[in-house]
Design an enzyme around this catalytic site. Structure first.
Site, PDB file in Angstrom:
ATOM      1  N   ASP A   1      57.149  62.567  43.786  1.00 30.75           N
ATOM      2  CA  ASP A   1      58.006  63.196  42.785  1.00 30.75           C
ATOM      3  C   ASP A   1      57.981  64.714  42.969  1.00 30.75           C
ATOM      4  OD1 ASP A   1      58.137  60.661  41.733  1.00 30.75           O
ATOM      5  OD2 ASP A   1      57.127  61.142  39.848  1.00 30.75           O
TER       6      ASP A   1
ATOM      7  N   ARG B   1      64.965  61.948  48.089  1.00 26.76           N
ATOM      8  CA  ARG B   1      65.534  61.389  46.858  1.00 26.76           C
ATOM      9  C   ARG B   1      66.101  62.578  46.085  1.00 26.76           C
ATOM     10  NH1 ARG B   1      61.073  58.910  43.287  1.00 26.76           N
ATOM     11  NH2 ARG B   1      60.995  60.888  42.217  1.00 26.76           N
TER      12      ARG B   1
ATOM     13  N   GLY C   1      67.290  67.446  38.451  1.00 28.03           N
ATOM     14  CA  GLY C   1      66.138  68.269  38.055  1.00 28.03           C
ATOM     15  C   GLY C   1      65.899  68.171  36.559  1.00 28.03           C
ATOM     16  N   ALA C   2      64.629  67.991  36.165  1.00 27.57           N
ATOM     17  CA  ALA C   2      64.325  67.635  34.775  1.00 27.57           C
ATOM     18  C   ALA C   2      63.482  68.671  34.028  1.00 27.57           C
ATOM     19  CB  ALA C   2      63.584  66.292  34.758  1.00 27.57           C
TER      20      ALA C   2
ATOM     21  N   THR D   1      70.461  59.378  40.447  1.00 26.98           N
ATOM     22  CA  THR D   1      71.253  59.937  39.349  1.00 26.98           C
ATOM     23  C   THR D   1      71.918  58.800  38.587  1.00 26.98           C
ATOM     24  OG1 THR D   1      73.111  61.393  38.792  1.00 26.98           O
ATOM     25  CG2 THR D   1      73.261  60.258  40.907  1.00 26.98           C
ATOM     26  N   HIS D   2      72.177  59.057  37.295  1.00 26.92           N
ATOM     27  CA  HIS D   2      72.934  58.099  36.477  1.00 26.92           C
ATOM     28  C   HIS D   2      74.382  58.532  36.351  1.00 26.92           C
ATOM     29  CE1 HIS D   2      68.737  58.518  35.051  1.00 26.92           C
ATOM     30  NE2 HIS D   2      68.752  57.236  35.308  1.00 26.92           N
TER      31      HIS D   2
HETATM   32  C1  LIG Z   1      65.008  57.506  40.172  1.00 30.81           C
HETATM   33  C2  LIG Z   1      64.868  58.865  39.559  1.00 30.81           C
HETATM   34  C3  LIG Z   1      63.807  59.664  39.921  1.00 30.81           C
HETATM   35  C4  LIG Z   1      63.680  60.940  39.368  1.00 30.81           C
HETATM   36  N1  LIG Z   1      62.664  61.760  39.794  1.00 30.81           N
HETATM   37  C5  LIG Z   1      62.630  63.035  39.386  1.00 30.81           C
HETATM   38  C6  LIG Z   1      61.688  63.958  39.915  1.00 30.81           C
HETATM   39  O1  LIG Z   1      60.830  63.602  40.739  1.00 30.81           O
HETATM   40  N2  LIG Z   1      61.751  65.256  39.495  1.00 30.81           N
HETATM   41  C7  LIG Z   1      62.685  65.686  38.594  1.00 30.81           C
HETATM   42  O2  LIG Z   1      62.730  66.883  38.282  1.00 30.81           O
HETATM   43  N3  LIG Z   1      63.570  64.819  38.036  1.00 30.81           N
HETATM   44  C8  LIG Z   1      63.562  63.518  38.404  1.00 30.81           C
HETATM   45  N4  LIG Z   1      64.490  62.661  37.856  1.00 30.81           N
HETATM   46  C9  LIG Z   1      65.290  63.086  36.685  1.00 30.81           C
HETATM   47  C10 LIG Z   1      66.532  63.867  37.101  1.00 30.81           C
HETATM   48  O3  LIG Z   1      66.180  65.164  37.564  1.00 30.81           O
HETATM   49  C11 LIG Z   1      67.495  64.058  35.902  1.00 30.81           C
HETATM   50  O4  LIG Z   1      66.846  64.787  34.886  1.00 30.81           O
HETATM   51  C12 LIG Z   1      68.010  62.766  35.297  1.00 30.81           C
HETATM   52  O5  LIG Z   1      68.269  61.811  36.272  1.00 30.81           O
HETATM   53  C13 LIG Z   1      69.300  63.026  34.481  1.00 30.81           C
HETATM   54  O6  LIG Z   1      70.289  63.525  35.313  1.00 30.81           O
HETATM   55  P1  LIG Z   1      71.474  62.620  35.922  1.00 30.81           P
HETATM   56  O7  LIG Z   1      71.480  62.859  37.390  1.00 30.81           O
HETATM   57  O8  LIG Z   1      71.310  61.228  35.524  1.00 30.81           O
HETATM   58  O9  LIG Z   1      72.800  63.271  35.403  1.00 30.81           O
HETATM   59  P2  LIG Z   1      73.337  63.645  33.958  1.00 30.81           P
HETATM   60  O10 LIG Z   1      74.574  64.414  34.175  1.00 30.81           O
HETATM   61  O11 LIG Z   1      72.244  64.284  33.151  1.00 30.81           O
HETATM   62  O12 LIG Z   1      73.657  62.247  33.319  1.00 30.81           O
HETATM   63  C14 LIG Z   1      74.777  61.471  33.710  1.00 30.81           C
HETATM   64  C15 LIG Z   1      74.965  60.381  32.677  1.00 30.81           C
HETATM   65  O13 LIG Z   1      73.867  59.455  32.750  1.00 30.81           O
HETATM   66  C16 LIG Z   1      73.440  59.069  31.468  1.00 30.81           C
HETATM   67  N5  LIG Z   1      72.067  59.561  31.242  1.00 30.81           N
HETATM   68  C17 LIG Z   1      71.411  60.478  31.963  1.00 30.81           C
HETATM   69  N6  LIG Z   1      70.172  60.664  31.486  1.00 30.81           N
HETATM   70  C18 LIG Z   1      70.059  59.852  30.421  1.00 30.81           C
HETATM   71  C19 LIG Z   1      69.013  59.579  29.505  1.00 30.81           C
HETATM   72  N7  LIG Z   1      67.828  60.185  29.594  1.00 30.81           N
HETATM   73  N8  LIG Z   1      69.236  58.686  28.518  1.00 30.81           N
HETATM   74  C20 LIG Z   1      70.429  58.034  28.424  1.00 30.81           C
HETATM   75  N9  LIG Z   1      71.457  58.244  29.288  1.00 30.81           N
HETATM   76  C21 LIG Z   1      71.272  59.138  30.260  1.00 30.81           C
HETATM   77  C22 LIG Z   1      74.429  59.664  30.492  1.00 30.81           C
HETATM   78  O14 LIG Z   1      75.470  58.753  30.292  1.00 30.81           O
HETATM   79  C23 LIG Z   1      74.943  60.881  31.224  1.00 30.81           C
HETATM   80  O15 LIG Z   1      76.205  61.271  30.806  1.00 30.81           O
HETATM   81  C24 LIG Z   1      64.635  61.395  38.410  1.00 30.81           C
HETATM   82  C25 LIG Z   1      65.700  60.588  38.054  1.00 30.81           C
HETATM   83  C26 LIG Z   1      65.839  59.335  38.618  1.00 30.81           C
HETATM   84  C27 LIG Z   1      67.021  58.513  38.236  1.00 30.81           C
END
Ligand SMILES: Cc1cc2nc3c(=O)[nH]c(=O)nc-3n(C[C@H](O)[C@H](O)[C@H](O)COP(=O)(O)OP(=O)(O)OC[C@H]3O[C@@H](n4cnc5c(N)ncnc54)[C@H](O)[C@@H]3O)c2cc1C
Length: 305
Positions: free
Chosen positions: A129, A179, A183-184, A225-226
């Site tokens: 991660d 991957r 970013g979180a 990503t979602h």
């Molecule tokens: C497999 C995986 C591994 C990850 N590993 C890391 C890591 O190592 N380091 C790191 O910094 N981040 C990590 N993340 C988190 C990532 O950085 C984002 O914060 C997170 O995925 C939300 O961004 P998004 O790409 O989904 O896009 P967004 O634009 O935030 O979301 C797109 C859509 O997805 C849905 N969605 C997104 N998040 C949520 C939620 N929490 N609850 C409900 N619906 C939601 C909503 O419908 C939203 O409109 C990881 C995420 C995934 C999926």
């Protein structure tokens, strides 16, 4: 709201007290099948029937003693063995600060190396991660060292950081597995794009940079990503460069966009769900709320039963 939730994620008093509040515990269940590994394993076996793979992550970060790191390593060795016995292709995802990065970088390397070897023995895969930007250089250094010994390892890169394109260029000669996430963490404006639209644009640009190399077998790229419309745009880019869009692999978190996970898997994409479990869910859960502040309404609903 995002900044407030990310501040709460770091607050020691809240992290000690909030996890015992019943309505928060009920709300967390939406993102975790349970605190025990058995619940995660059962969810993974169920997913397999829908052609969705699993990546296991035991929650925990910024540990304070190396004995906790050793316990985490032994736990993940058990996870790899049991997941393989259950007929899964076992993948794990590890936070460097969960296996000692704040305390002893050399021991952290030894721990990651040991887990990568354990993953290779069961034909599995280990992801590293990416945490806050204070750790980026050290995490990439660890990854490069582990990956030179164990090819079945990958690292997370974050599209919100300005530096990520340069990191990709540095890593490309070594056939990395990346991957890509948005970013979180809470990051300052001199390190990360403050505006979401710029993060989204950089995510797409980074994919445009990497996909031609993936198409030539020079790297493995996973879209974590979602953001379903963004995945569709990336798939169209793959079409445009003559790449089979179904060679794309998408990772999402357990409990988020579940219908799309099933649909993408049914259409032939590689899909994996990152399944988190364990009792150290506080900071992780607050980051999930920060990603979609509407989730706070869901927590409030649990408070009123
Ligand atoms: C497999 C995986 C591994 C990850 N590993 C890391 C890591 O190592 N380091 C790191 O910094 N981040 C990590 N993340 C988190 C990532 O950085 C984002 O914060 C997170 O995925 C939300 O961004 P998004 O790409 O989904 O896009 P967004 O634009 O935030 O979301 C797109 C859509 O997805 C849905 N969605 C997104 N998040 C949520 C939620 N929490 N609850 C409900 N619906 C939601 C909503 O419908 C939203 O409109 C990881 C995420 C995934 C999926």
């Amino acid at each position: 709201m995002r900044a407030l939730l990310l501040w709460c994620a770091q607050n020691p008093w809240l992290s000690e007290h909030v996890p015992s509040w019943g309505f928060v515990r009920r709300a967390v269940k939406r993102f975790m099948p349970g605190e025990e590994f058995d619940s995660a394993l059962k969810a993974a076996v169920d997913f397999k029937a829908n052609r969705i793979g699993a990546v296991f992550t035991k929650l925990g970060e910024n540990i304070k003693a190396m004995s906790e790191a050793t316990a985490a390593v032994e736990h993940y060795e058990m996870v790899l063995t049991r997941a393989a016995e259950a007929g899964l292709e076992p993948e794990i995802s590890i936070k460097p600060t969960q296996v000692g990065l704040d305390i002893d970088p050399d021991a952290t390397f030894a721990n990651l190396n040991r887990l990568a070897a354990a993953a290779a023995r069961v034909k599995g895969f280990m992801w590293i991660d990416m945490e806050g930007s204070a750790y980026t250089d050290r995490t990439l250094d660890l990854y490069n060292r582990v990956h030179s010994r164990h090819p079945a390892t990958g690292v997370c890169l974050q599209a919100y950081l300005y530096r990520t394109a340069a990191d990709v260029h540095r890593m490309l000669p070594f056939k990395p597995a990346i991957r890509l996430v948005k970013g979180a963490y809470a990051e300052p404006a001199d390190r990360a794009f403050p505006a979401k639209r710029d993060v989204d644009a950089n995510y797409l640009a980074l994919c445009a940079l990497m996909l031609p190399d993936m198409n030539r077998g020079r790297l493995k790229l996973v879209l974590a990503t979602h953001d379903v419309p963004l995945i569709e745009r990336i798939a169209r880019f793959a079409d445009a460069i003559g790449m089979d869009r179904h060679a794309l692999e998408v990772h999402m978190l357990y409990g988020i966009q579940s219908a799309h996970q099933s649909r993408l898997a049914a259409e032939g994409y590689g899909v994996k769900a990152l399944i988190a479990y364990g009792d150290a869910w506080y900071a992780w859960y607050l980051r999930r709320l920060a990603e979609r502040p509407a989730n706070v309404v869901f927590v409030a609903r649990q408070m009123f039963g």
